[in-house]
Scaffold this motif. Structure first.
Motif, PDB file in Angstrom:
ATOM      1  N   ALA A  97     -15.561   8.976  18.415  1.00  0.00           N
ATOM      2  CA  ALA A  97     -16.036   9.452  17.111  1.00  0.00           C
ATOM      3  C   ALA A  97     -15.980   8.370  16.039  1.00  0.00           C
ATOM      4  N   THR A  98     -15.009   7.465  16.135  1.00  0.00           N
ATOM      5  CA  THR A  98     -14.860   6.416  15.127  1.00  0.00           C
ATOM      6  C   THR A  98     -16.126   5.579  15.006  1.00  0.00           C
ATOM      7  N   ALA A  99     -16.684   5.186  16.147  1.00  0.00           N
ATOM      8  CA  ALA A  99     -17.920   4.388  16.137  1.00  0.00           C
ATOM      9  C   ALA A  99     -19.165   5.261  16.152  1.00  0.00           C
ATOM     10  N   GLU A 100     -19.048   6.445  16.703  1.00  0.00           N
ATOM     11  CA  GLU A 100     -20.200   7.346  16.816  1.00  0.00           C
ATOM     12  C   GLU A 100     -20.849   7.621  15.466  1.00  0.00           C
ATOM     13  N   VAL A 101     -20.008   7.880  14.460  1.00  0.00           N
ATOM     14  CA  VAL A 101     -20.560   8.222  13.144  1.00  0.00           C
ATOM     15  C   VAL A 101     -21.322   7.049  12.546  1.00  0.00           C
ATOM     16  N   VAL A 102     -20.879   5.842  12.838  1.00  0.00           N
ATOM     17  CA  VAL A 102     -21.589   4.650  12.341  1.00  0.00           C
ATOM     18  C   VAL A 102     -22.979   4.578  12.970  1.00  0.00           C
ATOM     19  N   ALA A 103     -23.016   4.732  14.275  1.00  0.00           N
ATOM     20  CA  ALA A 103     -24.300   4.659  14.986  1.00  0.00           C
ATOM     21  C   ALA A 103     -25.233   5.793  14.580  1.00  0.00           C
ATOM     22  N   LEU A 104     -24.686   6.976  14.344  1.00  0.00           N
ATOM     23  CA  LEU A 104     -25.508   8.116  13.938  1.00  0.00           C
ATOM     24  C   LEU A 104     -26.211   7.860  12.608  1.00  0.00           C
ATOM     25  N   HIS A 105     -25.593   7.046  11.763  1.00  0.00           N
ATOM     26  CA  HIS A 105     -26.220   6.704  10.486  1.00  0.00           C
ATOM     27  C   HIS A 105     -27.070   5.439  10.598  1.00  0.00           C
ATOM     28  N   ARG A 106     -27.344   5.037  11.843  1.00  0.00           N
ATOM     29  CA  ARG A 106     -28.236   3.912  12.153  1.00  0.00           C
ATOM     30  C   ARG A 106     -27.701   2.588  11.624  1.00  0.00           C
ATOM     31  N   ALA A 107     -26.381   2.548  11.374  1.00  0.00           N
ATOM     32  CA  ALA A 107     -25.713   1.292  11.073  1.00  0.00           C
ATOM     33  C   ALA A 107     -25.165   0.729  12.386  1.00  0.00           C
ATOM     34  N   THR A 108     -24.490  -0.415  12.317  1.00  0.00           N
ATOM     35  CA  THR A 108     -24.006  -1.090  13.525  1.00  0.00           C
ATOM     36  C   THR A 108     -22.489  -1.146  13.550  1.00  0.00           C
ATOM     37  N   PRO A 109     -21.858  -0.466  14.512  1.00  0.00           N
ATOM     38  CA  PRO A 109     -20.417  -0.674  14.685  1.00  0.00           C
ATOM     39  C   PRO A 109     -20.176  -2.040  15.323  1.00  0.00           C
ATOM     40  N   VAL A 110     -19.247  -2.793  14.770  1.00  0.00           N
ATOM     41  CA  VAL A 110     -18.864  -4.082  15.341  1.00  0.00           C
ATOM     42  C   VAL A 110     -17.411  -3.950  15.777  1.00  0.00           C
ATOM     43  N   PHE A 111     -17.173  -4.136  17.060  1.00  0.00           N
ATOM     44  CA  PHE A 111     -15.868  -3.807  17.619  1.00  0.00           C
ATOM     45  C   PHE A 111     -14.870  -4.951  17.478  1.00  0.00           C
ATOM     46  N   ALA A 112     -13.658  -4.574  17.090  1.00  0.00           N
ATOM     47  CA  ALA A 112     -12.538  -5.509  16.985  1.00  0.00           C
ATOM     48  C   ALA A 112     -11.481  -5.144  18.017  1.00  0.00           C
ATOM     49  N   ASP A 113     -10.639  -6.105  18.339  1.00  0.00           N
ATOM     50  CA  ASP A 113      -9.555  -5.883  19.292  1.00  0.00           C
ATOM     51  C   ASP A 113      -8.370  -5.228  18.575  1.00  0.00           C
ATOM     52  N   ILE A 114      -7.344  -4.926  19.351  1.00  0.00           N
ATOM     53  CA  ILE A 114      -6.162  -4.261  18.814  1.00  0.00           C
ATOM     54  C   ILE A 114      -4.934  -5.148  18.939  1.00  0.00           C
ATOM     55  N   ASP A 115      -3.905  -4.802  18.208  1.00  0.00           N
ATOM     56  CA  ASP A 115      -2.602  -5.436  18.325  1.00  0.00           C
ATOM     57  C   ASP A 115      -1.879  -4.834  19.529  1.00  0.00           C
ATOM     58  N   GLU A 116      -1.363  -5.665  20.389  1.00  0.00           N
ATOM     59  CA  GLU A 116      -0.780  -5.174  21.633  1.00  0.00           C
ATOM     60  C   GLU A 116       0.478  -4.340  21.406  1.00  0.00           C
ATOM     61  N   GLY A 117       1.215  -4.604  20.335  1.00  0.00           N
ATOM     62  CA  GLY A 117       2.450  -3.877  20.092  1.00  0.00           C
ATOM     63  C   GLY A 117       2.262  -2.508  19.485  1.00  0.00           C
ATOM     64  N   THR A 118       1.153  -2.312  18.742  1.00  0.00           N
ATOM     65  CA  THR A 118       0.960  -1.041  18.029  1.00  0.00           C
ATOM     66  C   THR A 118      -0.247  -0.247  18.498  1.00  0.00           C
ATOM     67  N   PHE A 119      -1.152  -0.849  19.262  1.00  0.00           N
ATOM     68  CA  PHE A 119      -2.423  -0.257  19.682  1.00  0.00           C
ATOM     69  C   PHE A 119      -3.414  -0.110  18.521  1.00  0.00           C
ATOM     70  N   ASN A 120      -3.049  -0.566  17.336  1.00  0.00           N
ATOM     71  CA  ASN A 120      -3.932  -0.448  16.173  1.00  0.00           C
ATOM     72  C   ASN A 120      -4.746  -1.718  15.966  1.00  0.00           C
ATOM     73  N   ILE A 121      -5.781  -1.613  15.144  1.00  0.00           N
ATOM     74  CA  ILE A 121      -6.723  -2.714  14.960  1.00  0.00           C
ATOM     75  C   ILE A 121      -6.013  -4.004  14.567  1.00  0.00           C
ATOM     76  N   SER A 122      -6.394  -5.084  15.206  1.00  0.00           N
ATOM     77  CA  SER A 122      -5.891  -6.410  14.858  1.00  0.00           C
ATOM     78  C   SER A 122      -6.682  -6.921  13.655  1.00  0.00           C
ATOM     79  N   VAL A 123      -5.987  -7.253  12.584  1.00  0.00           N
ATOM     80  CA  VAL A 123      -6.680  -7.719  11.384  1.00  0.00           C
ATOM     81  C   VAL A 123      -7.339  -9.069  11.653  1.00  0.00           C
ATOM     82  N   GLU A 124      -6.707  -9.906  12.482  1.00  0.00           N
ATOM     83  CA  GLU A 124      -7.318 -11.191  12.835  1.00  0.00           C
ATOM     84  C   GLU A 124      -8.641 -10.963  13.580  1.00  0.00           C
ATOM     85  N   SER A 125      -8.640 -10.037  14.523  1.00  0.00           N
ATOM     86  CA  SER A 125      -9.880  -9.740  15.243  1.00  0.00           C
ATOM     87  C   SER A 125     -10.903  -9.082  14.327  1.00  0.00           C
ATOM     88  N   ALA A 126     -10.438  -8.247  13.396  1.00  0.00           N
ATOM     89  CA  ALA A 126     -11.360  -7.617  12.436  1.00  0.00           C
ATOM     90  C   ALA A 126     -12.052  -8.675  11.578  1.00  0.00           C
TER      91      ALA A 126
END
Length: 386
Positions: A97-126
């Motif tokens: 759903a996180t990326a789905e809503v972006v695509a539904l609005h015809r925008a482009t989701p650009v995927f970033a990696d996660i931090d291995e310790g928290t499973f949350n988005i890596s700001v460096e990768s973002a």
């Protein structure tokens, strides 16, 4: 009873919604009866009361409820007029759903990696994802961090990146509502431009169907969201000033959530105790999740890591002992059929790829008693060693 039936262990609920229902007792019946009595089933008084109570709970200036967590994300993107040519930075290791809503609005989701310790988005990768978007001729407009498994993302670092790149922050707190970051509850003042959450029944704060909410300090954004959730209405329902949709939280669901919200603080503490018990019992045999200093989790899932290639056998061993498991998430979004053609940051997302082969979640809810949890712990230990 057959000998086979006597030998079969009693299955443990993965999430025990029935135990919570028993805890609410007659108060829930009375709350539902009030709604069926006044018959204001759409945007009735309980909806307005819930919005006020949710705002007070998390420290938000404004709360706007809606029909689902997915709609909560979508409505914010609509309000910001996200569309073709726009890029929105999303983690790959999350529900679609996180990326789905972006695509539904015809925008482009650009995927970033996660931090291995928290499973949350890596700001460096973002940050790399922002550069990837620019190289592809897209305009970076927003970032959607996810507070995965109940643990808040690093919101200060995300805010700094957003400020530097001119992005707005839409926090996906579908799993994390109730968690805290540096003393503030998710949804509270200053953590994001807007925070979206879900009230799907399996969430830490869930209703008896679909439901969602958006938290913001921006009065203008809140007013736009209120319009968008009812067909883009203006002064009345026949004065449509923008293109909207139908995304209202049912009054009956609001009544359920108001009763559940009274239990929620104690349930968060109970979940935290359960997580600590798991960690103590399992830290020497599997990789258990950790919570950084200054954070608190609501433990929407209790997700451990085991060596790649062992998960199927491990899950089967637990199932034989009546212990259910779940995998969140076996395939990162950037490798799924519907999303594989969208861009990813840098030269790939190795952490997302790696943890997707290693994660498995154990039963977790606020009513998980010690004897039942000991049974899970013992089964895990046997499965690892066997």
């Amino acid at each position: 009873m057959t000998e086979h039936a006597r030998l079969q262990p009693q299955p443990i609920p993965f999430i025990d919604v029935a135990a919570q229902r028993r805890a609410m007792g007659e108060k829930l019946d009375q709350a539902l009866a009030r709604v069926t009595g006044h018959c204001q089933f759409i945007l009735g008084p309980e909806v307005r009361e819930l919005e006020s109570e949710l705002a007070a709970f998390c420290g938000a200036k404004r709360t706007v409820t809606c029909a689902s967590g997915t709609d909560a994300l979508s409505l914010v993107l609509m309000a910001h007029r996200i569309g073709p040519g726009d890029a929105v930075i999303c983690p790959s290791f999350t529900f679609c759903a996180t990326a789905e809503v972006v695509a539904l609005h015809r925008a482009t989701p650009v995927f970033a990696d996660i931090d291995e310790g928290t499973f949350n988005i890596s700001v460096e990768s973002a940050a790399q994802a922002v550069e990837t978007a620019k190289k592809q001729g897209l305009t970076p407009r927003a970032i959607i961090p996810v507070d995965l498994f109940g643990l808040p993302a690093d919101h200060a670092a995300i805010a700094a990146l957003a400020k530097a790149e001119g992005l707005f922050v839409l926090d996906d707190a579908a799993q994390g509502f109730g968690g805290t970051y540096r003393g503030k509850r998710l949804g509270g003042t200053g953590l994001a431009t807007a925070t979206a959450t879900s009230f799907f029944p399996a969430k830490p704060l869930g209703c008896y169907g679909d439901g969602g909410a958006i938290f913001t300090d921006d009065d203008e954004l809140a007013a736009t969201l209120i319009s968008l959730r009812v067909h883009g209405h203006g002064a009345d329902k026949y004065d449509n000033v923008r293109i909207g949709l139908t995304s209202r939280l049912d009054t009956l669901q609001a009544a359920v959530l108001r009763e559940k919200l009274t239990l929620f603080p104690d349930e968060i503490l109970s979940r935290d105790r359960g997580a600590a018990r798991y960690a103590e019992g399992l830290k020497d045999v599997v990789t258990v999740p950790s919570v950084p200093e200054g954070y608190s989790s609501v433990w929407a899932q209790y997700t451990i890591r085991i060596p790649a290639g062992t998960r199927e056998k491990f899950a089967a061993a637990l199932k034989a002992e009546g212990v259910p498991t779940a995998i969140y998430y076996p395939i990162p979004l950037h490798r799924q059929v519907a999303y594989k053609d969208f861009p990813s940051a840098g030269n790939g997302l190795p952490v997302s790829d790696r943890v997707a082969d290693e994660v498995i979640s154990l039963p977790m809810h606020a009513y998980l008693d010690a004897p039942t949890q000991d049974r899970v712990i013992d089964a895990v230990r046997r499965a690892v060693k066997g």
